[in-house]
Design a protein around this motif. Sequence first.
Motif, mmCIF file in Angstrom:
data_model
loop_
_atom_site.group_PDB
_atom_site.id
_atom_site.type_symbol
_atom_site.label_atom_id
_atom_site.label_comp_id
_atom_site.label_asym_id
_atom_site.label_seq_id
_atom_site.Cartn_x
_atom_site.Cartn_y
_atom_site.Cartn_z
ATOM 1 N N ARG A 39 0.855 -1.194 0.000
ATOM 2 C CA ARG A 39 0.000 0.000 0.000
ATOM 3 C C ARG A 39 0.888 1.239 0.000
ATOM 4 O O ARG A 39 2.106 1.164 0.213
ATOM 5 C CB ARG A 39 -0.910 0.017 1.227
ATOM 6 N N LEU A 40 0.277 2.406 -0.190
ATOM 7 C CA LEU A 40 1.027 3.660 -0.164
ATOM 8 C C LEU A 40 1.596 3.891 1.226
ATOM 9 O O LEU A 40 1.104 3.348 2.221
ATOM 10 C CB LEU A 40 0.114 4.822 -0.558
ATOM 11 N N ALA A 41 2.619 4.721 1.304
ATOM 12 C CA ALA A 41 3.258 5.004 2.588
ATOM 13 C C ALA A 41 2.243 5.528 3.597
ATOM 14 O O ALA A 41 1.364 6.310 3.246
ATOM 15 C CB ALA A 41 4.369 6.025 2.389
ATOM 16 N N TYR A 42 2.370 5.063 4.824
ATOM 17 C CA TYR A 42 1.444 5.497 5.876
ATOM 18 C C TYR A 42 2.244 5.850 7.129
ATOM 19 O O TYR A 42 3.426 5.575 7.256
ATOM 20 C CB TYR A 42 0.424 4.413 6.179
ATOM 21 N N GLU A 61 -2.787 6.986 5.949
ATOM 22 C CA GLU A 61 -2.011 7.163 4.714
ATOM 23 C C GLU A 61 -1.375 8.550 4.727
ATOM 24 O O GLU A 61 -2.031 9.544 5.007
ATOM 25 C CB GLU A 61 -2.930 7.029 3.512
ATOM 26 N N LEU A 62 -0.069 8.619 4.398
ATOM 27 C CA LEU A 62 0.634 9.903 4.479
ATOM 28 C C LEU A 62 0.202 10.837 3.353
ATOM 29 O O LEU A 62 -0.108 12.001 3.572
ATOM 30 C CB LEU A 62 2.146 9.673 4.413
ATOM 31 N N ARG A 63 0.190 10.292 2.113
ATOM 32 C CA ARG A 63 -0.154 11.113 0.951
ATOM 33 C C ARG A 63 -1.076 10.337 0.033
ATOM 34 O O ARG A 63 -0.868 9.128 -0.172
ATOM 35 C CB ARG A 63 1.117 11.465 0.172
ATOM 36 N N PRO A 64 -2.057 10.974 -0.544
ATOM 37 C CA PRO A 64 -2.935 10.275 -1.497
ATOM 38 C C PRO A 64 -2.190 9.976 -2.803
ATOM 39 O O PRO A 64 -1.160 10.584 -3.097
ATOM 40 C CB PRO A 64 -4.063 11.278 -1.741
#
Lengths: 405, 900
Positions: A39-42, A61-64
């Motif tokens: 998954r994206l960075a969180y 999630e840090l950034r969409p």
Amino acid sequence: MSEPLVIVGNGMAAARLVDELAKTALGRYAVAVIGDEPRLAYNRVLLSSVLAGETGSHEIELRPADWWRERGVTVRYGYRVTEIDAGRRELKIAGEESMEYSKLVLATGSTPLRLNVPGADLAGVHTFRDTRDVDLLLTLAAAKKRVVVVGGGLLGLEAAYGLAKAGAPVTLLHLMDRLMERQLDAPAADLLKTLVERKGIRILLNASTARIHGDGHVEAVELADGSRIEADAVIFAAGIRPNVALAKEAGIAVNRGVVVNDVMQTSSSDIFALGECAEHRGTCYGLVEPAYEQARVLARHLAGRPAAYQGSVVSTNLKVSGVSVFSAGDFMGGQGSESLVLSDRRRGTYKKLVIADGRLTGAVLIGDTVDALWYLELIRNRDKVAAIRTDMMFGRALALPPKAA
Amino acid sequence: MTAIDPNLRTTKTTCPYCGVGCGVLATPDGKGGAAIAGDPDHPANFGRLCSKGSALGETVGLESRLLYPMIRCKGVLERVAWSDALDHVAHRMQHIVARDGADAVAFYLSGQLLTEDYYVANKLMKGFVGTANVDTNSRLCMSSSVAGHRRAFGADTVPGCYEDLDRADLLVFVGSNAAWCHPVLFQRMLKNRGERGARMIVIDPRRTDTASDVDLFLGLKPGTDTALFSGLFVHLADNGALDQDYIAENTSGFDDALARARNIAGSVTATALATGLSEQDVATFFKMFRDTAKVVTLYSQGVNQSAQGTDKVNAILNCHLATGRIGKPGASPFSLTGQPNAMGGREVGGLANMLAAHMGFTPPDIDRVRRFWKAPRIATHEGLKAVQLFEAINRGEVKALWVMGTNPAVSLPDADFVRAALKKLELFVVSENVLSNDTVEAGPHVLLPALAWGEKSGTVTNSERRISRQRAFLPAPGEARPDWWILSETAKRLGFGDSFSYKSAADIFREHAALSAFENDGRRDFDIGALTSLSDDAFDALKPVQWPVREGGTPGERFFAQGGFFTNDGKGRFIAPEVPVLRGETGPSRPLRLNTGRIRDQWHTMTRTGLSQRLGAHLPEPFVEIHPDDASKYGIAHDGYARITTDYGQCILKALVSEGQQRGTLFVPIHWSAMNASHGRVGALVQSFTDPFSGQPEAKATPAAIAPYEFVFRGFALSRKQLELPQNLLWTRVTVTGGFGYLFADNADLARWPAWLEGVAGEDVAEYRDFGGGVYRAASFAGDRIETCLFVGPAHDAGDWEVVKSLFVADQVTDDQRRMLLSGKSSEGAASTGPIVCACFGVGRGSICDAIAGGARTAAEIGAKLKAGTNCGSCIPELKRLIATTEVPAQPAKVASAAG
């Protein structure tokens, strides 16, 4: 034509580096991020609140996705890098074709240690590192499984709190005589213990895990003193190991972590490292703040600007098991230092300020961390504090009142 | 209990403090306290009260009261029945009298006693036990005035009355800080000044608040009053200001007295030389006195408390006799008495050198009193006066002493000697209302619980010969009884029952009145014969009345305006005083003169005023005042500590550096005792030289040395209960709202405080330690209420107790207040209001300075804003000082004052 810069690992350090690069070196590099988490960075720090049901899994999630897209970053998550070919400046990726780079950044983070005790491999023995772990722990808690958490550091306390909050009966084992010994002095740790126990978590200090019993699946934990704790699951949260395998195999200098200089450069000139996997001046940091400082320095360096990382004044400033905890600098107060202490157990507060040659050099705060950042500023700026010594304990508002007109 | 408690009616009574004798309206609150107001109908105060009087309601609690008779058995005091206690006292007295004679027994009484109590005590001893060893703390107060009056007038007559203060054109204060000690009268005189333009002169070694705003201040050298008034006498004589007719018709001894005056101070120059005043000031004073017919000279302890006090009094009286300015409206000498019933004591004769009812020890007087009392063993000669009495006790000549309502182990000079002497007594009886003052601590064998103000009922007489009723408005607590009852019961057991079968204070008053009129026929000044026939009801309803009240006489009779003195030849006597010299030599080891006195908000040894948090807030710690030059000379720092040493004792006191203090002199207040201060027993410093005529001790000029005394730490503690503080500590106890406050200074290791606190505090404790910075603070709580609070810090910065006190008052502190408590600063960031200046309304210096900065330029404007100074007004001088010293940026104000 911008040169390809590849970041291995899509955790918090990676995200911050991309952010910094976008500010300082926009367009100079074609950035790609490769990480094996699906998954994206969180925000890893918030995993415990997810576990505690205070935050939703997707909210951390840090950034969409489009944030990454706007910055022209290629994000490839769920991919594992298997080898660095420093000679050919190429990465080998499991089940994929290789990827070239002109600059490589290792942000591979760390892995929880699994104690080397009999039974450590039984089913029901887990760690607490990523979202997959969280999902697993949530199912345990939902089933009211009896959980033993091994490790009374930050991670262990977070796991224990989350599990207890989610409904599991939790026992926390800690090898040392006090919790968070790297961040807290004895009175602070003692107060923290009381406050955490108030949340229904059983805590055993000086508890050395001897073996884990079970027939294929965890049934109990046996301590060195022979005592036995019945359990359905065991969570190892007793420290982390920097992920250095890739670097090591590539012939890059490695100690505990990947050795870097003051611009985060490894022994291989085009390869850099930051975050929990890096070792700077002999120190591997296990906290996010230093990773962010390193990202800022590295980004400036990659942008061709002068920059140097001097190491971080480590500070812990967060809620541990729902209790505000702050710790920074020489909080133990060594030779030639003086300690100012304010304690009020009923209010659940403990504050200790350490002064050496007229400067604030360390601080521990439990319960009342309102002025944490001010103290940290004082420690970092090495200001003389003689003038505010009598009042500083009671906060900036009192020590430095706004000048009345 | 009925729905409406009958006791809750408002009762008219009289204030138990100074000799002004203000009327008080007391309304019990039903919870043991009372609401207090001035009595608008009382001619002494017309509704005004001072800070002490206003706070009376806070001082009637029973916390510190003695409620049951006690006898010492094997060292410990044990509660006993009244009958046993009285039997014991009577038997021991009988035994000692039988063995050693009547003079081995003595009473030591108090100006706090009611006239009726005084009368019975005096009658029992002088008429039935057979000794005149009956003296009183009035001896320390105004006995020099008594002796002076008797020498000049032939009787202890105060010619003046308060009306004169309203009608005088010149008011001369001699050794009187009326602004603090007789505030209500002083306000009355300020009114005269404001409305009639009366002028004021203050003669005092100290520039007191009385002198803060007067037409002329004469800061003369200690003990030179006689020189000043001798000089005045000569000046009047040499400038045709004498009333020749009055002198010729009504006086004797003029020539000798004038001759002596010439020797002492024969000119303005000689007077200036003798008194250390400037010739100009002396001349101004002489002229003002000479040219003002309506002049009242008010004198008080500065005159009386002297080894030459009687001569000082007569030096003053000489000037009034010489000008005929005596007993005339607005023109008279006027002794301001210190105690509520000093005058009543004098009227019954409760002094060792008086017999009864203003009669002395002349054969006819002795015979008259003997017949009236049907006394079996009348005393035939003077008894021992206070100081001599305690010396006789120390020599073992007096073996039995009964102390009533006073605190000799604190208030007498050389008080440590007195405390030691008391231990030698075979029988030491104390009838008191407080359980632990230094006298009670001095090891009495019998303690008898007496009624206190608000419970007892009878009469008192104020400075202007006005008899007023003290009435009970509270029930008698425990087994406490009136002093007259205790004495009468003892008398019965001594076999004198028939002569002491009193049923009420009224019975006694009637007998007292009858004796005053007995074979009087105008030959004695004290005559209240018209009151002999008062019914009980009439006595209860008695309105304030000024004596004489002769049978068939006219009310408001004045004394001596047309002569009619009480000497054998009916003439007033000029007295030739001795050349003024102070007793006790100063020298290199004792370079200074130690002066003593009262402060505004405390009374005597604080057994009563000490119970009021408001009164404790103005000057909470015992202190020594010193002139800036002496301070630098001896290395004394303002607000630092100093050790005062005399040949008699030592004290360690807070130092106040003050321009008001004369060079070469120190001033210390008299109020503190071993009960409320560790090193403040000022009585122990004072020499015991006495006046040859009055026996009054020289309390205001003891040779002394001063040296700085350093403390590393200072601090304070607040607690709901009294605290046992660590050893070797300098401390003062102050009553604060909600409990007890302790101010202290310490040289021991800081580490002893956490240990001490553990013994005092409970589970719930908050702590702040900065040992490196010399700071330790802690507070313990019960629920949300502060129980104990301790602040220790370096001498220069011990934390602000005003803020902490304000939190201590509350029954609960908020979480934020608790968070900030140990900072010693208010969480609102609001500055502390500072030490209390106006005790009546509890207004602090901080608030007042703010008001001044906010534009208030007069005491009245401050009063309008904060109410400060609008009740008793005794803080007005301080308000003016603050106005003068507070920086105000506003330019116009400066211009105006420059122009004005």
